[in-house]
Design an enzyme around this catalytic site. Structure first.
Site, PDB file in Angstrom:
ATOM      1  N   ASP A   1       0.821  -1.213   0.000  1.00  0.00           N
ATOM      2  CA  ASP A   1       0.000   0.000   0.000  1.00  0.00           C
ATOM      3  C   ASP A   1       0.859   1.270   0.000  1.00  0.00           C
ATOM      4  O   ASP A   1       0.554   2.233  -0.691  1.00  0.00           O
ATOM      5  CB  ASP A   1      -0.938   0.028   1.221  1.00  0.00           C
ATOM      6  CG  ASP A   1      -2.210  -0.782   0.967  1.00  0.00           C
ATOM      7  OD1 ASP A   1      -2.132  -1.766   0.223  1.00  0.00           O
ATOM      8  OD2 ASP A   1      -3.269  -0.411   1.515  1.00  0.00           O
TER       9      ASP A   1
ATOM     10  N   ASN B   1      -4.188  -2.893  -5.102  1.00  0.00           N
ATOM     11  CA  ASN B   1      -5.415  -3.141  -4.320  1.00  0.00           C
ATOM     12  C   ASN B   1      -5.380  -2.278  -3.065  1.00  0.00           C
ATOM     13  O   ASN B   1      -5.888  -2.651  -2.016  1.00  0.00           O
ATOM     14  CB  ASN B   1      -5.511  -4.629  -3.949  1.00  0.00           C
ATOM     15  CG  ASN B   1      -6.920  -5.018  -3.508  1.00  0.00           C
ATOM     16  OD1 ASN B   1      -7.864  -4.238  -3.655  1.00  0.00           O
ATOM     17  ND2 ASN B   1      -7.068  -6.208  -2.953  1.00  0.00           N
TER      18      ASN B   1
ATOM     19  N   ASP C   1     -11.141  -3.950  11.586  1.00  0.00           N
ATOM     20  CA  ASP C   1     -10.071  -4.808  11.066  1.00  0.00           C
ATOM     21  C   ASP C   1      -9.582  -5.803  12.104  1.00  0.00           C
ATOM     22  O   ASP C   1      -9.462  -6.999  11.833  1.00  0.00           O
ATOM     23  CB  ASP C   1      -8.901  -3.962  10.569  1.00  0.00           C
ATOM     24  CG  ASP C   1      -9.213  -3.303   9.237  1.00  0.00           C
ATOM     25  OD1 ASP C   1     -10.287  -3.613   8.666  1.00  0.00           O
ATOM     26  OD2 ASP C   1      -8.398  -2.493   8.771  1.00  0.00           O
TER      27      ASP C   1
ATOM     28  N   GLU D   1     -10.810  -6.140   1.346  1.00  0.00           N
ATOM     29  CA  GLU D   1      -9.971  -6.809   0.354  1.00  0.00           C
ATOM     30  C   GLU D   1     -10.702  -7.989  -0.285  1.00  0.00           C
ATOM     31  O   GLU D   1     -10.500  -8.331  -1.443  1.00  0.00           O
ATOM     32  CB  GLU D   1      -8.668  -7.280   0.988  1.00  0.00           C
ATOM     33  CG  GLU D   1      -7.612  -6.195   1.145  1.00  0.00           C
ATOM     34  CD  GLU D   1      -7.840  -5.297   2.347  1.00  0.00           C
ATOM     35  OE1 GLU D   1      -8.964  -5.302   2.915  1.00  0.00           O
ATOM     36  OE2 GLU D   1      -6.894  -4.570   2.713  1.00  0.00           O
TER      37      GLU D   1
ATOM     38  N   ARG E   1     -14.974 -10.474   3.771  1.00  0.00           N
ATOM     39  CA  ARG E   1     -14.289 -11.073   4.920  1.00  0.00           C
ATOM     40  C   ARG E   1     -15.201 -11.924   5.788  1.00  0.00           C
ATOM     41  O   ARG E   1     -14.720 -12.828   6.487  1.00  0.00           O
ATOM     42  CB  ARG E   1     -13.622  -9.978   5.767  1.00  0.00           C
ATOM     43  CG  ARG E   1     -12.400  -9.417   5.088  1.00  0.00           C
ATOM     44  CD  ARG E   1     -11.775  -8.294   5.877  1.00  0.00           C
ATOM     45  NE  ARG E   1     -10.418  -8.037   5.400  1.00  0.00           N
ATOM     46  CZ  ARG E   1      -9.681  -7.003   5.794  1.00  0.00           C
ATOM     47  NH1 ARG E   1     -10.173  -6.128   6.651  1.00  0.00           N
ATOM     48  NH2 ARG E   1      -8.469  -6.848   5.327  1.00  0.00           N
TER      49      ARG E   1
ATOM     50  N   HIS F   1      -4.397  -9.990   3.380  1.00  0.00           N
ATOM     51  CA  HIS F   1      -3.375 -10.125   4.414  1.00  0.00           C
ATOM     52  C   HIS F   1      -3.949 -10.565   5.754  1.00  0.00           C
ATOM     53  O   HIS F   1      -3.374 -11.388   6.452  1.00  0.00           O
ATOM     54  CB  HIS F   1      -2.631  -8.811   4.567  1.00  0.00           C
ATOM     55  CG  HIS F   1      -3.520  -7.611   4.760  1.00  0.00           C
ATOM     56  ND1 HIS F   1      -3.258  -6.619   5.655  1.00  0.00           N
ATOM     57  CD2 HIS F   1      -4.693  -7.238   4.171  1.00  0.00           C
ATOM     58  CE1 HIS F   1      -4.206  -5.702   5.608  1.00  0.00           C
ATOM     59  NE2 HIS F   1      -5.081  -6.051   4.710  1.00  0.00           N
ATOM     60  N   ARG F   2      -5.117 -10.018   6.112  1.00  0.00           N
ATOM     61  CA  ARG F   2      -5.652 -10.309   7.452  1.00  0.00           C
ATOM     62  C   ARG F   2      -6.152 -11.752   7.567  1.00  0.00           C
ATOM     63  O   ARG F   2      -6.056 -12.368   8.624  1.00  0.00           O
ATOM     64  CB  ARG F   2      -6.743  -9.325   7.841  1.00  0.00           C
ATOM     65  CG  ARG F   2      -6.237  -7.921   7.889  1.00  0.00           C
ATOM     66  CD  ARG F   2      -6.972  -7.000   8.830  1.00  0.00           C
ATOM     67  NE  ARG F   2      -6.410  -5.670   8.678  1.00  0.00           N
ATOM     68  CZ  ARG F   2      -5.243  -5.289   9.180  1.00  0.00           C
ATOM     69  NH1 ARG F   2      -4.527  -6.133   9.915  1.00  0.00           N
ATOM     70  NH2 ARG F   2      -4.775  -4.089   8.965  1.00  0.00           N
TER      71      ARG F   2
ATOM     72  N   LYS G   1       0.881  -6.734   2.288  1.00  0.00           N
ATOM     73  CA  LYS G   1       0.057  -5.526   2.257  1.00  0.00           C
ATOM     74  C   LYS G   1       0.320  -4.632   3.474  1.00  0.00           C
ATOM     75  O   LYS G   1       0.363  -3.410   3.361  1.00  0.00           O
ATOM     76  CB  LYS G   1      -1.422  -5.919   2.201  1.00  0.00           C
ATOM     77  CG  LYS G   1      -2.332  -4.755   2.015  1.00  0.00           C
ATOM     78  CD  LYS G   1      -3.596  -5.168   1.314  1.00  0.00           C
ATOM     79  CE  LYS G   1      -4.132  -4.034   0.514  1.00  0.00           C
ATOM     80  NZ  LYS G   1      -5.233  -3.346   0.971  1.00  0.00           N
TER      81      LYS G   1
END
Ligand code: DC
Length: 666
Positions: free
Chosen positions: A52, A95, A321, A349, A352, A395-396, A423
């Site tokens: 990012d 992204n 998040d 992203e 989720r 990523h998460r 990310k």
């Protein structure tokens, strides 16, 4: 960073130690844009180095900003007071939502001829509410694909700023952040008011924005969470120097780790309970589930408290998040956990809610989901399944499910596409492995042996690279030992066996990429010569020397796994290794390869002589009494005479996969 196709996490048993976290993504990208809009130079410390921020830095360079990167310190010379670019520019935003939204707003308010594109997923992430708000104030923005989504084209605006500007607050707070950062550019002769339509989600991110705007000289007047007034004559002023806090969302994985894993506790460096990031409130949720947390300026310490953890029901609007991490903690709880008010998860992203539900189910969990909630039921020890976790370029998702490796059933977890963590946290897995521990028997070892010039070194290091495993070149240890012995004035004969063994026992050797360092000195070329091989061969028949190198070789068995190359790897050093490969090739073929290798290095060589040499060495190696060359009983033989390196790697990977079966999607 692990850039393998997948990363197999062995069953982990505990964790202790300190981790230093990378800078916050949200703060990093805001600070970069704000610094770019200032007049003068800003030195940004502890900037996150991630996809990012790279996207943002590249865009700022395209705009003509001065950007100097030195590690995690970046110096930005802003565009304030300088000519704004007039030529057409196309920006590729990957992204990176935290770059796309605010940059779109700033570019649209300032005007020009700009195109903003991204990866396909970026083109599915809504931006219509921001575009509507910007159009309302006179910005000229066209959709180049589907209405409401990137890619976008931005042209010259004719700003009308007399009325309050409405922006929806219930889809993504990034729209409001984007306007708050862009509109100070248009306050020359009037104050500007922004009005939030609908309930504002993710308020803590707006607090970060306001906090940082204040650092850059913009005093936004907040009236409740509905109206924001940017005063007339607002001007960006560089703070000169600014430090980026460690990412509080990244901290959530290590807070959870401290709560889940047995051990002496986890210390997190770089962010404390007084952080300006809303996600730091994850702490409270983790405490509710059982974590024991203490904190000071810029640090947190976490220990396991209640065990199993306690299932909770929580409105997660304030920690969108970090709340994903609770979903994985929920697997270790004593009852169900329900996370509510998380509609924004569906437009991140990836979707989720769906991702967390699908992947938890693969592990064996029962999960219910709704439009804006998810319930995860605890997973009893006996019900964990080996799963291959799909990570959706998110990523998460990858970081969350790494925590599943602490399951009581001791099953390993496969994380697909582990590099997606780049990310926000490129070295996430390295950080995890630096504090996680497990029994040696859980850390897989693949042994590769074979006669000289069979290509075992190349094969072993390629397989290690494909799996993200460590690599032990045991031959190099004998080569270095011989080198060190000669340097110390010893002979390589039995008469000096005890002295050589003593040297070998505390050999100051380090491997860095392809380099071998002895006491910090690069000895790669010296030990890789033919003479180096002969010398190694001499010391390797001395039993005390072999014995002295055992501990050093065992120390290479580290998370997440090891490729061990050399004579007695599968028979003596790692007899329990789950896969042993004995690589062979005809003497003619090996002579041919060695010949090519020597010629390419500029040495002259005779193929027949090489072949005779190899055959003699094979005979000697196979008949010697100490550690003779022979396949381990349970080794699989691979004759690579007519195989390419790629095909040999593929064969070993196929064998390995058949021993490491992970469940496919249910
Ligand atoms: O694999 P290599 O050519 O670098 O090995 C150098 C010498 O060391 C060779 O003669 C075999 C010996 N060796 C050994 O005895 N045991 C090992 N584990 C590795 C190498």
């Amino acid at each position: 960073m692990f850039s393998t196709a997948f990363l197999d996490l062995p069953a982990l048993q505990g964790a202790s130690g300190t981790v230093t976290l990378p800078g916050s993504k949200s703060i990093s990208n805001r600070v970069l844009l704000l610094s770019a809009l200032c007049q003068g130079t800003t030195v940004v410390h502890d900037l996150l180095d991630s996809d990012d921020t790279r996207v943002m830095l590249a865009a700022l360079r395209q705009l003509g900003c001065g950007v100097e990167v030195a590690g995690t310190t970046v110096t930005i010379t802003g565009l304030g007071g300088r000519a704004w670019p007039t030529e057409a520019i196309e920006f590729f935003m990957g992204n990176a939502g935290t770059a796309m939204r605010p940059l779109t707003a700033a570019l649209a308010v300032q005007g020009g001829d700009f195109t903003l594109k991204g990866v396909p997923r970026m083109h599915e992430r809504p931006i219509g509410d921001l575009v509507d708000a910007l159009r309302e104030l006179g910005c000229a923005i066209d959709y180049l694909g589907n209405d409401g989504y990137p890619p976008l084209r931005v042209r010259q605006p004719s700003l009308q700023l007399d009325k309050p500007i409405p922006v929806r607050g219930d889809v993504s707070s990034q729209f409001l952040t984007a306007l708050l950062m862009a509109l100070p550019l248009a306050t020359q002769d009037r104050a500007i008011t922004i009005e939030v339509v609908g309930e504002l989600i993710s308020k803590p991110y707006i607090e970060i924005t306001l906090n940082l705007l204040a650092r850059y000289g913009i005093a936004v007047e907040r009236q409740g969470w509905e109206r924001f007034v940017i005063p007339e004559g607002s001007r960006y002023q560089s703070p000169g120097t600014i430090h980026v806090e460690a990412d509080a969302s990244s901290a959530s994985y290590f807070i959870a780790l401290g709560a889940i894993a047995e051990g002496k506790g986890i210390r997190i460096q770089g962010v404390g309970a007084d952080s300006i990031q809303g996600d730091i409130r994850f702490m409270d949720a983790a405490e509710q589930m059982g974590a024991k947390i203490t904190s000071g300026p810029n640090w947190l310490e976490i220990q396991r408290g209640a065990w199993p953890l306690k299932g909770i029901t929580l409105d997660c609007n304030h920690i969108p998040d970090a709340a994903m991490t609770l979903a994985v903690m929920a697997l270790y709880a004593d009852g169900p956990t329900t996370l509510r008010n998380i509609a924004s998860w569906r437009v991140k992203e990836t979707d989720r809610i769906a991702a967390m539900a699908n992947e938890s189910r693969k592990l064996g969990a029962t999960v219910e989901e709704g439009p804006d909630w998810i319930t995860i039921h605890a997973l009893p020890a006996g019900q964990w399944k080996r799963a291959s976790i799909h990570t959706y370029d998110d990523h998460r998702v990858a970081m969350c499910f790494s925590l599943a490796a602490f399951n009581a059933a001791q099953v390993p977890v496969r994380i697909e596409d582990p590099k997606c963590v780049a990310k926000t946290f490129p070295d996430y897995f390295e950080a995890l492995f630096s504090v996680a521990h497990t029994a040696a028997q859980n850390i897989p070892v693949i042994c590769i042996d074979g006669p000289t010039a069979s290509g075992k070194g190349t094969l072993a290091s390629r397989v290690a690279a494909a799996l993200g495993y460590h690599y032990l070149d045991s031959g190099a240890l004998y080569r270095v030992t011989a080198h060190a012995a000669l340097q110390a004035g010893l002979t390589l004969e039995a008469i000096d066996e005890a002295a050589i063994a003593k040297l070998a026992r505390s050999l100051p050797v380090r491997f860095e990429g392809d380099q071998v360092l002895l006491d910090g000195v690069d000895v790669t070329d010296a030990i890789r010569s033919e003479q180096g091989g002969m010398n190694a061969s001499k010391v390797s028949v001395l039993p005390a020397v072999r014995d002295a190198l055992v501990d050093l070789q065992h120390s290479f068995q580290r998370l997440p796994g090891l490729l061990a190359d050399g004579r007695d790897m599968g028979t003596v050093i790692f007899p329990e290794a789950p896969l042993k490969v004995f690589l062979t090739a005809s003497a003619a073929k090996r002579a041919e390869r060695r010949h090519k290798q020597l010629i390419s290095k500029g040495f002259s060589a005779n193929i027949d002589a090489l072949r005779a040499d190899l055959e003699a060495r094979d005979a000697r190696d196979m008949s010697r009494s100490v550690a003779p060359l022979k396949p381990a009983q349970d080794a699989l033989q691979l004759d690579n005479s007519s195989l390419t390196i790629e095909a040999s790697v593929e064969q070993v990977m196929v064998w390995w996969q058949s021993r490491q079966v992970f469940g496919s999607p249910t």
